[in-house]
Write an enzyme that holds these catalytic residues in place. Structure first.
Site, PDB file in Angstrom:
ATOM      1  N   LYS A  27       0.854  -1.190   0.000  1.00 35.37           N
ATOM      2  CA  LYS A  27       0.000   0.000   0.000  1.00 35.37           C
ATOM      3  C   LYS A  27       0.880   1.227   0.000  1.00 35.37           C
ATOM      4  O   LYS A  27       1.554   1.522   0.977  1.00 35.37           O
ATOM      5  CB  LYS A  27      -0.893  -0.011   1.246  1.00 35.37           C
ATOM      6  N   ASP A  29       1.517   5.279  -0.031  1.00 42.11           N
ATOM      7  CA  ASP A  29       0.881   6.386   0.673  1.00 42.11           C
ATOM      8  C   ASP A  29       0.615   7.508  -0.325  1.00 42.11           C
ATOM      9  O   ASP A  29       1.513   8.290  -0.654  1.00 42.11           O
ATOM     10  CB  ASP A  29       1.806   6.857   1.799  1.00 42.11           C
ATOM     11  N   GLU A 162       3.071   1.942   4.387  1.00 47.13           N
ATOM     12  CA  GLU A 162       1.732   2.093   4.962  1.00 47.13           C
ATOM     13  C   GLU A 162       1.071   0.765   5.298  1.00 47.13           C
ATOM     14  O   GLU A 162       0.279   0.678   6.233  1.00 47.13           O
ATOM     15  CB  GLU A 162       0.839   2.894   4.014  1.00 47.13           C
TER      16      GLU A 162
END
Length: 199
Positions: A27, A29, A162
């Site tokens: 993931k 950011d 993240e």
């Protein structure tokens, strides 16, 4: 076009799946964006429905250089630091809008065909074909499959990323909150600290 292609939203989870039918993506950011190209027109639409086409020229330029003239892709707008990790503060500042790229992870339509009913694995294959040997500005999100998920999360944790989004490889793309997309966040990431400050 915008209403027809609403976003699929991951469900928050606490454990990363570790069975063969799951794909795992880091993931980044950034800001969620959908890129819609219809002939010579490109639109960048946010999750909240805002049109950010003028904000990120590099993504628009890359989309227009693609030989396919009709497609819709889903991804995350990011500013990458020299270490290759997304820098949200740089992105949020707006000072580097001309350097913002798209981390593309799904393809919803291409050449007039709606691909949302296809399994994720096929949509990712189509996305890779669309972006193969294409100009910088839009790049394909790498992913891993199966049992490696928890180990990948630990690596993301170590690098301060993240978190991880795990997705069922055999499922279609559906608008709204999906139990087949699971997001597990790194509690030590700057993104989590920002979320705490917001409350």
């Amino acid at each position: 076009m915008s209403k027809a292609f609403d976003f699929c939203i991951p469900t928050r989870g606490t454990k990363v799946p570790h069975t063969p039918e799951w794909l795992h993506e880091i993931k980044f950011d950034g800001y969620r964006l959908r890129v819609e190209r219809n002939g010579d027109r490109v639109r960048l639409i946010t999750r909240n429905g805002y049109d950010w086409t003028k904000r990120y020229p590099w993504i628009v330029e890359s989309a227009l250089k693609n030989r396919q003239k009709h497609f819709v892709i889903d991804g995350e707008a990011v500013t990458l630091g020299v270490d290759g990790i997304s820098d949200f503060n740089a992105l949020h500042s707006g000072k580097y809008n001309d350097q913002v790229q798209l981390y593309a992870f799904d393809m919803l339509a291409g050449d007039g065909d709606d691909m949302r009913s296809l399994p994720l694995s096929m949509r990712k294959t189509n996305l890779a074909r669309l972006l193969a040997r294409r100009p910088d500005g839009i790049f394909v999100a790498p992913f891993e499959q199966g049992e490696i998920g928890p180990d990948l999360f630990q690596a993301a944790f170590k690098f301060g990323l993240e978190g991880l989004v795990s997705k069922r490889r055999d499922r279609p793309y559906r608008a709204g909150r999906s139990p087949h997309w699971i997001k597990v966040k790194n509690p030590a990431s700057p993104a989590m600290n920002r979320a705490k400050e917001a409350f």
